[in-house]
Design a protein around this motif. Structure first.
Motif, PDB file in Angstrom:
ATOM      1  N   GLU A  85       2.235  -6.513   4.439  1.00 46.60           N
ATOM      2  CA  GLU A  85       0.964  -6.593   3.700  1.00 46.60           C
ATOM      3  C   GLU A  85      -0.199  -6.855   4.649  1.00 46.60           C
ATOM      4  O   GLU A  85      -1.269  -6.246   4.508  1.00 46.60           O
ATOM      5  CB  GLU A  85       1.048  -7.677   2.628  1.00 46.60           C
ATOM      6  CG  GLU A  85       1.953  -7.294   1.470  1.00 46.60           C
ATOM      7  CD  GLU A  85       2.223  -8.436   0.494  1.00 46.60           C
ATOM      8  OE1 GLU A  85       1.692  -9.566   0.686  1.00 46.60           O
ATOM      9  OE2 GLU A  85       2.989  -8.199  -0.464  1.00 46.60           O
ATOM     10  N   ARG A 145      -4.773   2.283  10.985  1.00 45.48           N
ATOM     11  CA  ARG A 145      -4.709   0.891  10.496  1.00 45.48           C
ATOM     12  C   ARG A 145      -4.914  -0.081  11.643  1.00 45.48           C
ATOM     13  O   ARG A 145      -5.370  -1.189  11.452  1.00 45.48           O
ATOM     14  CB  ARG A 145      -3.357   0.578   9.841  1.00 45.48           C
ATOM     15  CG  ARG A 145      -3.018   1.329   8.603  1.00 45.48           C
ATOM     16  CD  ARG A 145      -3.879   1.168   7.367  1.00 45.48           C
ATOM     17  NE  ARG A 145      -4.630  -0.018   7.169  1.00 45.48           N
ATOM     18  CZ  ARG A 145      -5.901  -0.053   6.736  1.00 45.48           C
ATOM     19  NH1 ARG A 145      -6.548   1.049   6.477  1.00 45.48           N
ATOM     20  NH2 ARG A 145      -6.518  -1.171   6.551  1.00 45.48           N
ATOM     21  N   VAL A 200      -0.924  -3.544   6.583  1.00 40.98           N
ATOM     22  CA  VAL A 200      -1.645  -2.545   5.777  1.00 40.98           C
ATOM     23  C   VAL A 200      -3.103  -2.974   5.570  1.00 40.98           C
ATOM     24  O   VAL A 200      -3.995  -2.125   5.501  1.00 40.98           O
ATOM     25  CB  VAL A 200      -0.916  -2.294   4.437  1.00 40.98           C
ATOM     26  CG1 VAL A 200      -1.764  -1.499   3.468  1.00 40.98           C
ATOM     27  CG2 VAL A 200       0.403  -1.569   4.696  1.00 40.98           C
ATOM     28  N   GLY A 236       0.842  -1.199   0.000  1.00 35.31           N
ATOM     29  CA  GLY A 236       0.000   0.000   0.000  1.00 35.31           C
ATOM     30  C   GLY A 236       0.868   1.237   0.000  1.00 35.31           C
ATOM     31  O   GLY A 236       1.840   1.330  -0.761  1.00 35.31           O
TER      32      GLY A 236
END
Length: 162
Positions: A52, A151, A55, A11
């Protein structure tokens, strides 16, 4: 002495790992714009997968890598260890960390340790805020700190700007 660098991209984030003699000497966290993913090891691939997941808003399960702790004081190591145990989405103050490390009046020293954290994101210095809930210093910038906390599901709408 062998040196290598790997960059993980997921991201908007780039996490660069600097290896020295088979240990992670340090990491740097930046925005991914203009960066290129360069992975050369299984450990780098494992960090890529963890980034990953991070994110995506999932538990990253950072791999247990050989981190180079030389050059850090015992107090700094104690502070970083306490910080590594702070759960995702939870924020703590510099004073709280100082107390956890056995030196409740050392909040400023904790701030200096956060500024020099060699393993950002894995040791989550972005989870440290001012005593009044203020969104305070973070090397990659306060916009990234707010993004990271978001997040993790932290209530970023309640954070004050410093």
């Amino acid at each position: 002495m062998t040196h290598a660098t790997e960059t993980c991209l997921a991201g908007p984030l780039a996490l660069t790992i600097q290896w020295r003699d088979g240990e992670v000497a340090n990491m740097s966290l930046t925005w991914s714009k203009g960066k290129t993913r360069t992975l050369a090891t299984e450990d780098g691939e494992a960090m890529q997968a963890a980034l990953e997941r991070y994110v995506a808003g999932e538990e990253p399960r950072w791999p247990d890598l050989p981190y180079r702790w030389q050059g850090l004081s015992e107090f700094a190591r104690t502070v970083l260890d306490a910080l590594s145990r702070v759960p995702r989405g939870q924020m703590v103050s510099y004073g709280w960390l100082a107390a956890k490390a056995g030196r409740p009046k050392a909040a400023r020293a904790v701030g200096r340790i956060m500024a020099q954290n060699p393993f950002p994101l894995v040791i989550p210095c972005h989870r440290v805020v001012g005593a009044n809930g203020a969104l305070t210093g973070f090397g990659p910038g306060l916009d990234m700190k707010r993004y990271l906390l978001g997040r993790e599901g932290a209530p970023t709408d309640k954070l004050q700007k410093d």
